[in-house]
Write a protein that holds these residues in place. Structure first.
Motif, PDB file in Angstrom:
ATOM      1  N   GLY A 164       5.861   2.014  -2.241  1.00  0.00           N
ATOM      2  CA  GLY A 164       4.443   2.180  -2.565  1.00  0.00           C
ATOM      3  C   GLY A 164       4.120   2.326  -4.034  1.00  0.00           C
ATOM      4  N   GLY A 213       5.265  -5.916   1.698  1.00  0.00           N
ATOM      5  CA  GLY A 213       4.702  -4.762   2.405  1.00  0.00           C
ATOM      6  C   GLY A 213       5.742  -4.314   3.418  1.00  0.00           C
ATOM      7  N   GLN A 250      -3.257   9.961   3.433  1.00  0.00           N
ATOM      8  CA  GLN A 250      -3.395   8.689   4.130  1.00  0.00           C
ATOM      9  C   GLN A 250      -3.288   7.504   3.154  1.00  0.00           C
ATOM     10  OE1 GLN A 250      -3.409   8.633   7.304  1.00  0.00           O
ATOM     11  NE2 GLN A 250      -3.815   6.460   7.718  1.00  0.00           N
ATOM     12  N   THR A 251      -3.913   7.660   1.992  1.00  0.00           N
ATOM     13  CA  THR A 251      -3.852   6.597   0.978  1.00  0.00           C
ATOM     14  C   THR A 251      -2.408   6.413   0.503  1.00  0.00           C
ATOM     15  OG1 THR A 251      -6.047   7.269   0.277  1.00  0.00           O
ATOM     16  CG2 THR A 251      -4.848   5.837  -1.227  1.00  0.00           C
ATOM     17  N   GLU A 254      -0.511   4.578   3.120  1.00  0.00           N
ATOM     18  CA  GLU A 254      -0.921   3.159   3.139  1.00  0.00           C
ATOM     19  C   GLU A 254      -0.180   2.379   2.064  1.00  0.00           C
ATOM     20  OE1 GLU A 254      -2.722   1.066   4.880  1.00  0.00           O
ATOM     21  OE2 GLU A 254      -3.665   2.401   6.332  1.00  0.00           O
ATOM     22  N   ASN A 258       2.224  -0.449   3.355  1.00  0.00           N
ATOM     23  CA  ASN A 258       1.624  -1.787   3.240  1.00  0.00           C
ATOM     24  C   ASN A 258       1.525  -2.331   1.820  1.00  0.00           C
ATOM     25  OD1 ASN A 258       1.144  -2.328   5.989  1.00  0.00           O
ATOM     26  ND2 ASN A 258      -0.630  -0.984   5.972  1.00  0.00           N
ATOM     27  N   CYS A 306       5.375   3.233  14.702  1.00  0.00           N
ATOM     28  CA  CYS A 306       5.372   4.317  13.709  1.00  0.00           C
ATOM     29  C   CYS A 306       5.063   5.638  14.408  1.00  0.00           C
ATOM     30  CB  CYS A 306       4.288   4.072  12.652  1.00  0.00           C
ATOM     31  SG  CYS A 306       4.650   2.699  11.577  1.00  0.00           S
ATOM     32  N   PHE A 316      -0.924   1.985  12.621  1.00  0.00           N
ATOM     33  CA  PHE A 316      -1.032   1.495  11.251  1.00  0.00           C
ATOM     34  C   PHE A 316      -1.214   0.000  11.280  1.00  0.00           C
ATOM     35  CE2 PHE A 316       0.655   5.403   9.443  1.00  0.00           C
ATOM     36  CZ  PHE A 316      -0.122   5.459   8.314  1.00  0.00           C
ATOM     37  N   LYS A 318      -0.763  -3.423  10.153  1.00  0.00           N
ATOM     38  CA  LYS A 318       0.201  -4.037   9.244  1.00  0.00           C
ATOM     39  C   LYS A 318      -0.575  -4.998   8.348  1.00  0.00           C
ATOM     40  CE  LYS A 318       2.475  -7.496  10.761  1.00  0.00           C
ATOM     41  NZ  LYS A 318       2.206  -7.933  11.984  1.00  0.00           N
ATOM     42  N   LYS A 319      -0.513  -4.716   7.032  1.00  0.00           N
ATOM     43  CA  LYS A 319      -1.399  -5.488   6.171  1.00  0.00           C
ATOM     44  C   LYS A 319      -0.685  -6.077   4.961  1.00  0.00           C
ATOM     45  CE  LYS A 319      -4.476  -2.228   5.955  1.00  0.00           C
ATOM     46  NZ  LYS A 319      -5.592  -1.347   5.736  1.00  0.00           N
TER      47      LYS A 319
END
Ligand code: ADP
Ligand code: MG
Length: 328
Positions: A164, A213, A250-251, A254, A258, A306, A316, A318-319
Motif C-alpha cells: 500500500g 493490487g 479503512q483507507t 484499501e 487494492n 478476506c 472487499f 477487488k479493484k
C-alpha cells in the motif's frame, strides 16, 4: 547538426552497461544480440511497456521513468525465481530531448549495473507520445522456476515488505509532490525483490509479484493453482510511514489490498518452511509476513476470502488496475 537516431544510440545506450557480462557474445551495435545460454539453465523473459499518462504522470522525471521501468520488468523475473541478466530497450520519443535522455540513460545504467544486467540492444523511434518498453531476459536453473500454479493444500500465504505504500505514494504525489516523503519514494523508485525471488526457489510452492493490487494479484494464484485463499486482513503490516500520514483504518486497508505498484512478492509455502522464511526475512532485513492460508476443495469456487480479526468475512471489492475496463 542536430543529433540523429544513430548518434543518440551511440551516445546514450551503446556503452551503458559494461561489456562481456554473463553470456553476452554480441551486444548493442550489430543487427541483433547474441547470448550464450548458461549451462543447465533456462531463459525467462518478460516485457513491460510504460506509457506516459497511463503508467506514469507526465510530470515525472526521466530518472523515475527509468527506475519504474526496470522495477516493473525485474519484478516479474523475481516472481519466477529468475536472475535477470540481459535486456532490450524500445524507446518511443516525441522529440530529441537531450536533457531527458541524459537523466533517463544515467538512471537506467545505474539500475542495470546494480543488478548486473546488460543492455544488449533495442529500438529507437519517434512517436506522438513517450513510451518505454523494456524486455528483460534472465535465467533459472532447469526446472527451478516459481509459478502461480504451484500452491498446495495447507500452504501458508506470505507477502514481503509493506503493501500500500506505493499506492498512497501515488495519491500523495498527485496532490503535492514531495521527493522526501517515504511513501512517494516507494512509488517513484520501486526496488524489485530479486534476491528474495531467487532464495524462494527452494521454499515457495507458488509465487507472484504484487504490481496491480494485492487482492487481484493473489487471486491469480488461487485461479492458477485451483485453490481457495483466505487472507487474515488484520495480519497485513501497515507501515509506520503510512499510519503517520493517514488515520482512517479503512483507507489504509484499501491501499494495502487494492493499491498498485508495490512490486513486493506474494508466495505460498508449506508450514514446515516457517523457520526458513523467518531467517530469510532477517537475512534480507525485509519483513515477510504470514497473512493467509491455502485450502483445496474442488467443490468450492477458486478465489479469495478476506477475514477480519474476529474471523468474520469482509467484503472487499477487488479493484486492482485493469486496462480496457478502466477499473482502478
Ligand atoms: P536495425 O535497423 O538493424 O534494426 P537499429 O539501427 O535499429 O538496427 O539499431 C542499431 C543497434 O542499436 C542494434 O544493435 C540495436 O539493438 C541497438 N539499439 C537501437 N536502439 C536502442 C536502444 N534504445 N537501446 C539500446 N540499444 C539500441
Ligand atoms: Mg538490421
Amino acid at each position: 547538426m542536430s543529433m540523429g537516431e544513430f548518434d543518440l544510440i551511440q551516445r546514450y545506450f551503446s556503452t551503458l552497461t559494461p561489456p562481456a557480462k554473463t553470456g553476452v557474445v554480441i551486444g548493442v551495435g550489430d543487427d541483433a544480440a547474441v547470448i550464450d545460454v548458461p549451462h543447465g539453465e533456462q531463459f525467462v523473459m518478460s516485457v513491460d511497456s510504460l506509457h506516459e499518462g497511463v503508467h506514469f504522470p507526465k510530470a515525472v522525471s526521466p530518472e523515475v521513468v527509468a527506475q519504474r521501468s526496470v522495477a516493473a520488468n525485474m519484478s516479474d523475473l523475481a516472481a519466477m525465481g529468475a536472475m535477470p541478466r540481459w535486456c532490450l530497450l524500445n524507446l518511443a520519443l516525441p522529440e530529441m530531448n537531450e536533457a531527458w535522455l541524459e537523466g533517463f540513460s544515467k538512471q537506467l545504467g545505474n539500475a542495470l549495473k546494480y543488478f548486473e544486467v546488460s543492455l544488449v540492444g533495442g529500438d529507437t523511434v519517434k512517436a506522438d507520445s513517450l513510451s518505454v518498453a523494456l524486455t528483460m531476459t534472465g535465467s533459472v536453473p532447469n526446472g527451478a522456476m516459481l509459478t502461480r500454479s504451484g500452491a498446495q493444500d495447507g500452504d501458508d500465504v506470505y507477502v514481503s515488505g509493506f503493501l500500500g505504500e506505493a499506492g498512497m505514494g501515488l495519491r500523495n504525489y498527485l496532490q503535492a509532490p514531495d521527493p522526501n516523503q517515504r511513501v512517494q519514494q516507494r512509488f517513484l523508485y520501486p526496488v524489485p525483490r530479486i534476491v528474495l525471488g531467487r532464495m524462494l526457489r527452494d521454499i515457495a510452492n507458488a509465487c507472484i509479484d504484487v504490481s496491480d493490487g494485492f487482492l487481484q494479484d493473489v487471486e491469480h494464484i488461487a485461479k492458477a493453482s485451483q485453490c481457495q485463499i483466505t487472507i487474515e486482513v488484520n495480519k497485513i503490516h501497515i507501515s509506520n510511514a503510512m499510519q503517520a500520514l493517514e488515520k482512517d483504518k479503512q483507507t489504509l486497508l484499501e491501499f494495502a489490498l487494492n493499491g498498485g505498484d508495490d512490486y513486493e512478492l506474494c508466495f505460498t509455502a508449506p508450514s514446515t518452511a516457517e523457520e526458513k522464511i523467518k531467517s530469510l526475512s532477517s537475512a534480507l532485513s525485509l519483513p515477510i509476513t504470514k497473512i493467509g492460508k491455502v485450502t483445496k476443495n474442488p467443490e468450492q469456487v477458486f478465489g479469495i476470502t478476506c477475514l477480519d480479526e474476529h474471523g468474520e468475512m469482509l467484503a472487499f471489492a477487488k479493484k486492482g488496475y485493469q486496462h480496457f475496463t478502466g477499473s482502478e
